[in-house]
Design an enzyme around this catalytic site. Structure first.
Site, PDB file in Angstrom:
ATOM      1  N   ARG A   1      -3.694   3.278  12.984  1.00 12.19           N
ATOM      2  CA  ARG A   1      -3.333   2.269  11.991  1.00 12.19           C
ATOM      3  C   ARG A   1      -4.505   1.332  11.748  1.00 12.19           C
ATOM      4  O   ARG A   1      -4.765   0.902  10.631  1.00 12.19           O
ATOM      5  CB  ARG A   1      -2.090   1.473  12.437  1.00 12.19           C
ATOM      6  CG  ARG A   1      -1.790   0.284  11.538  1.00 12.19           C
ATOM      7  CD  ARG A   1      -0.397  -0.279  11.773  1.00 12.19           C
ATOM      8  NE  ARG A   1      -0.036  -0.395  13.165  1.00 12.19           N
ATOM      9  CZ  ARG A   1      -0.453  -1.369  13.991  1.00 12.19           C
ATOM     10  NH1 ARG A   1      -1.273  -2.309  13.560  1.00 12.19           N
ATOM     11  NH2 ARG A   1      -0.040  -1.404  15.241  1.00 12.19           N
ATOM     12  N   LYS A   6      -3.801   8.642  -9.396  1.00 12.13           N
ATOM     13  CA  LYS A   6      -4.108   9.021 -10.769  1.00 12.13           C
ATOM     14  C   LYS A   6      -5.440   9.789 -10.847  1.00 12.13           C
ATOM     15  O   LYS A   6      -5.567  10.840 -10.252  1.00 12.13           O
ATOM     16  CB  LYS A   6      -4.102   7.769 -11.640  1.00 12.13           C
ATOM     17  CG  LYS A   6      -2.876   6.865 -11.424  1.00 12.13           C
ATOM     18  CD  LYS A   6      -1.557   7.563 -11.617  1.00 12.13           C
ATOM     19  CE  LYS A   6      -0.366   6.620 -11.708  1.00 12.13           C
ATOM     20  NZ  LYS A   6      -0.081   5.836 -10.504  1.00 12.13           N
ATOM     21  N   ASP A  45      -7.495  -4.149 -11.807  1.00 13.92           N
ATOM     22  CA  ASP A  45      -6.957  -2.810 -11.596  1.00 13.92           C
ATOM     23  C   ASP A  45      -7.791  -1.858 -12.445  1.00 13.92           C
ATOM     24  O   ASP A  45      -7.737  -1.890 -13.676  1.00 13.92           O
ATOM     25  CB  ASP A  45      -5.482  -2.775 -12.021  1.00 13.92           C
ATOM     26  CG  ASP A  45      -4.808  -1.450 -11.713  1.00 13.92           C
ATOM     27  OD1 ASP A  45      -5.503  -0.414 -11.707  1.00 13.92           O
ATOM     28  OD2 ASP A  45      -3.580  -1.431 -11.508  1.00 13.92           O
ATOM     29  N   TYR A  90       1.029  -2.863 -15.708  1.00 19.75           N
ATOM     30  CA  TYR A  90       1.894  -1.833 -15.132  1.00 19.75           C
ATOM     31  C   TYR A  90       3.205  -2.452 -14.647  1.00 19.75           C
ATOM     32  O   TYR A  90       3.211  -3.502 -13.988  1.00 19.75           O
ATOM     33  CB  TYR A  90       1.160  -1.139 -13.982  1.00 19.75           C
ATOM     34  CG  TYR A  90       2.029  -0.198 -13.185  1.00 19.75           C
ATOM     35  CD1 TYR A  90       2.765   0.800 -13.812  1.00 19.75           C
ATOM     36  CD2 TYR A  90       2.127  -0.306 -11.810  1.00 19.75           C
ATOM     37  CE1 TYR A  90       3.570   1.658 -13.097  1.00 19.75           C
ATOM     38  CE2 TYR A  90       2.919   0.550 -11.075  1.00 19.75           C
ATOM     39  CZ  TYR A  90       3.649   1.527 -11.720  1.00 19.75           C
ATOM     40  OH  TYR A  90       4.451   2.379 -10.996  1.00 19.75           O
TER      41      TYR A  90
END
Length: 385
Positions: free
Chosen positions: A50, A199, A174, A102
Site C-alpha cells: 500500500r 481513458k 484534469d 465530468y
C-alpha cells in the site's frame, strides 16, 4: 542520463525501464503485499505494497516524467485520484470548478465532500473576469478541465494559473482528454495534473486507473501521505498493463486525431447536424488558446442533430460505434451525456451550461476513418423522422 529527447521515446523508455537484475525489457509485476526486512527498521526500500510497490513506482515515475512534474501517484480509478487530491483541503475551504465538468467530479463534491463542510463554486473558467469575481478568501483551488467534458470548452491554463497564484490558491487540471502527449499543464503553471488513466493512457478499455502528478516536493509529500493513509492505490498488474499501454500512446493518439479530423469535416458538411463542438476548429470557442497550449484538438467531438431527427433512433442504428460509458479506447464510443456521464448534474445546471438532452459525445477510435464515417452517416439517415 537520458538517451532520448522527445516524448515519443519517453513514453517507452521513461520512468524505470526494464529490470536490471534479469535484463527483462519490461518492468516485472511485483505481485506481493509485503517484503522481508533485514532487521528492525531495515528494509530494502519497500515494506508494504500500500505504501510502495516496484511496479506501481515504475508507473508513477513514468507519468511524473511525461508531465514534467516532481512526483506521480497511481490510484485505483480516476475518481480515487480526484478524491485524494480533494483530500488535500479541509473543512471551510472552497474549490472553483469548471461550469462543464465530468459528472463524477461534480457528484463527489456535491454528495460527499459537502458533508464535511467543504464548499464548491461553479464558474465559467473561460471568462477570466467572471472567474476573478468568485475568488472569495476561502477559495483554495481551481479544478478545471481543458478541453472540458463534454462541450470541449477551452480554458487558458496559464492565465488561470497566474490568477490562482496571485490569490494563494492552487490550480488542478484534469488532463484526461489531452494526455501529456498533447498538453502538459504543469509547464503552463498548474500545480497538480490528474488523469482518468482508464481513458487514453490505458487506451484499450481493459483497466480502471487514475494518475496524479504534482509540481512540488511539498505537494508530493502531502499527497503520498494521503495515498498511503486512505489506500486507494493501483494494483501491480494494472500498473503493469498501464505502463504497457502508455508505450503506444503516441501512435494511438496520432491515429485518433487523424480520424477525428475526418469525422469533424463530415459532420460540419452534413445538413442534419445543428452544432459541432471541437476545439480544433478555427471557429471553435478557445481555438487560439488551444493552439498555444496544446499540440492539437484531441479526439473528442460533441454534436447535436437538427430538429426532425430522433436521437434514440440514431443511437439504436449505430453498428460499428458502441453506445457506452467511457472514452479514449481503440474502439469508437458514443454516449448521451445528459443521461449517462453527466446524469448526476441537476438538469437546470446542465441546460444552463449547454449540456442539452440532444447532445451527443463521440470518442473517435482508431478503426479506419471511412468505416467510422459510414456508420455515422447511416445512423443519421435512419434517425430522420
Amino acid at each position: 542520463m537520458k538517451n532520448y529527447e522527445f516524448i515519443e521515446s519517453a513514453l517507452i523508455h521513461g520512468g524505470i525501464y526494464g529490470d536490471e537484475r534479469t535484463g527483462a525489457v519490461n518492468t516485472p509485476v511485483y505481485q506481493t503485499s509485503t517484503y522481508m526486512q533485514d532487521g528492525l527498521g531495515k528494509n530494502r526500500g519497500y515494506e508494504y505494497s500500500r505504501t510502495g510497490n516496484p511496479t506501481r513506482e515504475a508507473l508513477e515515475l513514468l507519468i511524473a516524467e511525461l508531465e514534467n512534474g516532481d512526483a506521480g501517484f497511481a490510484f485505483a480509478s480516476g475518481m480515487a485520484a480526484i478524491t485524494a487530491v480533494l483530500s488535500l483541503f479541509k473543512s471551510g475551504d472552497r474549490i472553483v470548478i469548471s461550469s462543464n465538468v465530468y459528472g463524477g467530479t461534480f457528484r463527489v463534491l456535491d454528495k460527499v465532500f459537502q458533508n464535511f463542510g467543504f464548499h464548491y463554486t461553479i464558474a465559467d473558467t473561460t471568462d477570466l473576469e467572471a472567474l476573478s469575481k468568485v475568488l472569495t478568501p476561502d477559495v483554495k483551488a481551481f479544478l478545471i478541465e481543458s478541453p472540458a467534458n463534454p462541450l470541449l470548452t477551452v480554458t487558458d491554463i496559464k492565465a488561470v494559473a497566474e490568477l490562482a497564484r496571485s490569490k494563494g490558491a492552487l490550480l488542478v487540471v484534469d488532463n484526461t482528454f489531452s494526455t501529456p502527449y498533447i498538453q502538459r499543464p504543469l509547464e503552463l503553471g498548474a500545480d497538480i495534473v490528474l488523469h482518468s488513466a482508464t481513458k487514453y493512457l490505458g487506451g484499450h478499455s481493459d483497466l480502471i486507473a487514475g494518475l496524479v502528478v504534482v509540481r512540488s516536493k511539498e505537494l508530493g509529500e502531502r499527497l503520498h501521505f494521503i495515498q498511503n493513509a486512505t489506500g486507494g492505490i493501483l494494483q501491480p498488474f494494472d500498473s503493469f498493463l498501464l505502463i504497457r499501454s502508455i508505450k503506444t500512446l503516441s501512435v494511438r493518439m496520432d491515429r485518433h486525431v487523424e480520424n477525428t479530423l475526418e469525422i469533424v469535416k463530415l459532420l460540419k458538411g452534413n445538413d442534419a447536424i445543428k452544432t459541432v463542438y471541437y476545439p480544433g476548429l478555427p471557429d471553435a470557442q478557445g481555438y487560439d488558446i488551444n493552439q498555444k497550449q496544446a499540440k492539437n484538438g484531441g479526439a473528442m467531438i460533441s454534436f447535436e442533430l437538427q430538429d426532425g431527427y430522433d436521437i434514440r433512433k440514431f443511437f439504436e442504428s449505430l453498428k460499428l460505434i458502441a453506445l457506452a460509458e467511457s472514452l479514449g479506447g481503440v474502439e469508437s464510443l458514443v454516449c448521451h451525456p445528459a443521461t449517462m456521464t453527466h446524469a448526476s448534474i441537476p438538469k437546470e445546471i446542465r441546460e444552463k451550461v449547454g449540456i442539452t438532452d440532444g447532445l451527443i459525445r463521440l470518442s473517435v477510435g482508431i478503426e479506419h476513418g471511412k468505416d467510422i464515417a459510414k456508420d455515422l452517416e447511416q445512423a443519421i439517415r435512419e434517425a430522420k423522422l
